[in-house]
Structures are given as structure tokens and as C-alpha cells.
Scaffold this active site. Structure first.
Site, PDB file in Angstrom:
ATOM      1  N   THR A 174       0.861  -1.182   0.000  1.00 26.68           N
ATOM      2  CA  THR A 174       0.000   0.000   0.000  1.00 26.68           C
ATOM      3  C   THR A 174       0.895   1.228   0.000  1.00 26.68           C
ATOM      4  O   THR A 174       1.995   1.184   0.532  1.00 26.68           O
ATOM      5  CB  THR A 174      -0.843  -0.044   1.289  1.00 26.68           C
ATOM      6  OG1 THR A 174      -1.781  -1.085   1.150  1.00 26.68           O
ATOM      7  CG2 THR A 174      -1.560   1.254   1.574  1.00 26.68           C
ATOM      8  N   ARG A 202     -14.584  -6.335  -0.167  1.00 19.92           N
ATOM      9  CA  ARG A 202     -13.994  -6.067   1.159  1.00 19.92           C
ATOM     10  C   ARG A 202     -13.342  -4.679   1.108  1.00 19.92           C
ATOM     11  O   ARG A 202     -12.706  -4.304   0.135  1.00 19.92           O
ATOM     12  CB  ARG A 202     -12.950  -7.136   1.474  1.00 19.92           C
ATOM     13  CG  ARG A 202     -12.132  -6.881   2.762  1.00 19.92           C
ATOM     14  CD  ARG A 202     -10.797  -6.241   2.478  1.00 19.92           C
ATOM     15  NE  ARG A 202      -9.927  -6.170   3.646  1.00 19.92           N
ATOM     16  CZ  ARG A 202      -8.815  -5.440   3.686  1.00 19.92           C
ATOM     17  NH1 ARG A 202      -8.441  -4.737   2.659  1.00 19.92           N
ATOM     18  NH2 ARG A 202      -8.073  -5.423   4.775  1.00 19.92           N
ATOM     19  N   GLY A 204     -10.716  -2.066   3.200  1.00 23.16           N
ATOM     20  CA  GLY A 204      -9.715  -2.005   4.261  1.00 23.16           C
ATOM     21  C   GLY A 204      -9.744  -0.669   4.989  1.00 23.16           C
ATOM     22  O   GLY A 204     -10.703   0.102   4.884  1.00 23.16           O
ATOM     23  N   ASP A 205      -8.674  -0.400   5.722  1.00 22.79           N
ATOM     24  CA  ASP A 205      -8.603   0.831   6.517  1.00 22.79           C
ATOM     25  C   ASP A 205      -8.204   2.062   5.705  1.00 22.79           C
ATOM     26  O   ASP A 205      -8.526   3.187   6.084  1.00 22.79           O
ATOM     27  CB  ASP A 205      -7.577   0.652   7.641  1.00 22.79           C
ATOM     28  CG  ASP A 205      -6.183   0.397   7.082  1.00 22.79           C
ATOM     29  OD1 ASP A 205      -6.040  -0.518   6.229  1.00 22.79           O
ATOM     30  OD2 ASP A 205      -5.235   1.103   7.453  1.00 22.79           O
ATOM     31  N   THR A 225      -0.357   1.735   6.971  1.00 22.92           N
ATOM     32  CA  THR A 225      -0.282   0.514   6.161  1.00 22.92           C
ATOM     33  C   THR A 225      -0.185  -0.685   7.087  1.00 22.92           C
ATOM     34  O   THR A 225       0.521  -0.643   8.099  1.00 22.92           O
ATOM     35  CB  THR A 225       0.916   0.528   5.195  1.00 22.92           C
ATOM     36  OG1 THR A 225       0.998  -0.753   4.567  1.00 22.92           O
ATOM     37  CG2 THR A 225       2.233   0.829   5.890  1.00 22.92           C
ATOM     38  N   GLY A 226      -0.910  -1.729   6.760  1.00 27.55           N
ATOM     39  CA  GLY A 226      -0.886  -2.920   7.612  1.00 27.55           C
ATOM     40  C   GLY A 226      -2.191  -3.682   7.489  1.00 27.55           C
ATOM     41  O   GLY A 226      -2.957  -3.449   6.545  1.00 27.55           O
ATOM     42  N   GLY A 228      -5.570  -4.225   7.634  1.00 24.59           N
ATOM     43  CA  GLY A 228      -6.630  -3.227   7.715  1.00 24.59           C
ATOM     44  C   GLY A 228      -7.715  -3.494   8.737  1.00 24.59           C
ATOM     45  O   GLY A 228      -8.222  -2.560   9.364  1.00 24.59           O
TER      46      GLY A 228
HETATM   47  N1  ASP Z   1      -4.018  -1.600   4.967  1.00 26.35           N
HETATM   48  C1  ASP Z   1      -4.258  -2.238   3.698  1.00 26.35           C
HETATM   49  C2  ASP Z   1      -5.581  -2.959   3.757  1.00 26.35           C
HETATM   50  O1  ASP Z   1      -5.856  -3.619   4.741  1.00 26.35           O
HETATM   51  C3  ASP Z   1      -3.196  -3.219   3.315  1.00 26.35           C
HETATM   52  C4  ASP Z   1      -1.767  -2.723   3.396  1.00 26.35           C
HETATM   53  O2  ASP Z   1      -1.500  -1.712   4.025  1.00 26.35           O
HETATM   54  O3  ASP Z   1      -0.899  -3.359   2.808  1.00 26.35           O
HETATM   55  O4  ASP Z   1      -6.301  -2.913   2.798  1.00 26.35           O
END
Ligand code: ASP
Length: 308
Positions: A174, A202, A204-205, A225-226, A228
Site C-alpha cells: 500500500t 472487502r 480495508g482501513d 499501512t498494515g 486493515g
Molecule cells: N491496509 C491495507 C488494507 O488492509 C493493506 C496494506 O496496508 O498493505 O487494505
């Protein structure tokens, strides 16, 4: 006032020197440096933080190395669905999209929403129709196809596993940017293809204001990032801002509390980039690595991948 500051990320996850070749590492660093320079150039010409974060994120979306725009991961259906958000710390205006397909630069669509719509958050076909109206570029399906991403997807598509895109042999991520401009205004932007093999539709965050993206001149600008699902439930970006606003934490203290303490106990893998009103930058992550870069006035830009 000067004190320009910009930080970018290209995702966090299991990123180790062992999982990287020298060529790939060079390619990642070059792509990060390019996006960082493009964003900083805008700030140094007196441009706004909002313009700087939009451009930096768009350049990362254009690179197939990152999980956003061109390099977006595959959903369970074998398609690409992208989420993105942008926020202005001065006005608290924001634009966000979820589950859009075929948009070359989802971050430009969020900017169009921020500027031209009374709404903040749009999804799917409605968002795409809005994009057409404002001349946002579309691309055919093939533009988003990447053989490595397809392999990641093929390996897990018949399972219920959905994963951070950088847990495989090749690392993606991301993308996001935060900035402080010459007027002291802050902005944040985030863009993603989400998680490999995610259920279709779906979200994400990243596009959720307050979770993956937030900016407020009174406190800070954040892009996360992480994983979500954890970042949404922990309301990560707004939590950092709240610790500063209500508890008087410094940017670094607030980031460390949320990413290295609260998220770890909660089980949320990932990190964030942050800038405050004085141009201080924090880049905390609790994963093995995070593609990242930053630059402040009077100094050269720095890009890194692993833990220091
Ligand atoms: N945060 C993103 C999500 O969950 C994924 C990512 O940061 O790699 O969609």
C-alpha cells in the site's frame, strides 16, 4: 514560515534483507526516491501539502512495485478493487473511494471528490461514474495485470487465506504520503489494492478517514499501512491525533504508543507515517520492514526499507 516536510510509505510487512535481491532493493529505493522528490518539488515551489501528497501517491500508484494503482493485488474473484483517501488538515475536507476498478490513479479521484462533491466517501460504480464526469483516467484490465501478483493470488485463491501483499517472496505495498507545506498546512493521502485474495467488496482501513488516513492542522497528518481489519477497529490514525490533542503527547510519543504498544497488544501488524504542525516526522512500524522515505527542508531525502 518554511519547515517543509514530506514522508511517504510503500507498505509494511515481512520485508527482510533475505527476501530481497540487490536489484529489487535498488528498484524499490529508486521508485521511493522518485515519488519523494516529486512531492518535495511541489512543496519547495510553495505548493500545497495537498498537491504534494496527491502527486507523491500518484507516482507510487504508477509503479508496478507497489500494491496500489498499477500494481494492485487480486481479489478472490481475480479482479482488482482499489481503495484510497485524501484529507486536508487545514479545512478537514476529505475525499475517499472504495472498491473502484480500472481507475489509473485512485488518488486523483479522491481529490476530485474532495473538491467537487458534497460527499466524502464513494464506492464502486457510483465512484466510477463520478470519475468519468471529472475526466479521471481509466485503464483496461491488462494495465493492472502483474505476473508476480497473479502468482501470489494463484497460490491462495482456493483457500480462505487473505494476506498482506508483502508476505510472499516478492514485496509490495500500500502507498501513502503526508506533508507539511510552507504555510504550515498538513495533508495525508493513502492508496491501496487491499489484501491478496480479499473477498470481493472487502474494504480495508486505507480509505476510512480516521483509521488509515487522517489530517488535522491542530495535530498531525497520518497515512497507515498494515492489516486493515485491525487498523479499522483500533481507529489508528485518529488515535494518534487524539493522544496529541487531548493528552499533549508529542508526535513521536503518540505514534510509539499506538503502533508499538496498543497495536502490538491488539495483534495489528503494520506501521504508519506521520508529520506534525512543526514539520516533525515519525515513521513507526511493528512489522519486519516498511518501505519508507522522508525529506525536510535543508536536508537530503532518505529512503529505507528495513529496521535501522
Ligand atoms: N491496509 C491495507 C488494507 O488492509 C493493506 C496494506 O496496508 O498493505 O487494505
Amino acid at each position: 514560515m518554511s519547515d517543509l516536510a514530506i514522508a511517504i510509505h510503500g507498505g509494511a510487512g515481512t520485508i527482510t534483507p533475505a527476501s530481497m535481491t540487490p536489484e529489487l532493493e535498488k528498484a524499490y529505493k529508486a521508485a521511493l526516491s522518485y515519488a519523494l522528490d516529486e512531492g518535495y518539488k511541489i512543496l519547495s515551489k510553495g505548493g500545497s501539502a495537498l498537491d504534494a501528497v496527491e502527486v507523491a501517491v500518484a507516482r507510487l500508484e504508477d509503479s508496478p512495485l507497489f500494491n496500489a494503482g498499477k500494481g494492485s493485488v487480486f481479489t478472490k474473484e481475480g479482479k482488482h478493487e482499489m481503495d484510497a483517501a485524501i484529507m486536508c488538515g487545514k479545512t478537514l475536507e476529505a475525499g475517499a473511494v472504495a472498491g473502484v476498478r480500472s481507475i489509473r490513479n485512485p488518488i486523483s479521484l479522491t481529490r476530485a471528490i474532495l473538491e467537487h462533491s458534497d460527499h466524502v466517501f464513494m464506492s464502486g460504480y457510483g465512484a466510477e461514474e463520478f470519475a468519468r464526469k471529472y475526466g479521471i483516467a481509466f485503464e483496461p484490465e491488462e494495465y493492472f495485470y502483474d505476473p508476480h501478483r497473479y502468482k501470489q493470488f494463484r497460490d491462495v485463491r482456493d483457500t480462505d487465506i487473505f494476506m498482506l501483499d508483502h508476505t510472499e517472496d516478492r514485496k509490495f505495498g500500500t502507498v501513502g504520503a503526508v506533508a507539511r507545506d510552507t504555510n504550515g498546512d498538513l495533508a495525508a493521502a493513502t492508496s491501496t489494492g487491499g489484501m491478496t485474495n480479499k473477498n470481493y467488496n472487502r474494504i480495508g482501513d486505507s480509505p476510512v478517514i480516521g483509521s488509515g488516513t487522517y489530517a488535522n492542522n491542530r495535530t498531525c497528518a497520518i497515512s497507515c499501512t498494515g492489516h486493515g481489519e485491525f487498523f479499522i477497529r483500533a481507529v489508528v490514525a485518529y488515535d494518534v491525533s487524539c493522544l496529541m490533542e487531548y493528552k499533549g503527547y508529542t508526535l513521536q510519543e503518540a505514534c510509539d504508543k499506538v503502533v508499538l504498544d496498543k497495536l502490538v497488544k491488539f495483534g495489528g501488524e503494520g506501521g504508519l507515517i506521520a508529520v506534525d504542525g512543526k514539520g516533525n516526522i515519525a515513521l513507526p512500524f511493528n512489522s519486519e520492514g516498511m518501505y519508507r522515505g522522508c525529506r525536510v527542508s535543508g536536508q537530503e531525502g532518505i529512503v529505507s526499507i528495513y529496521k535501522d
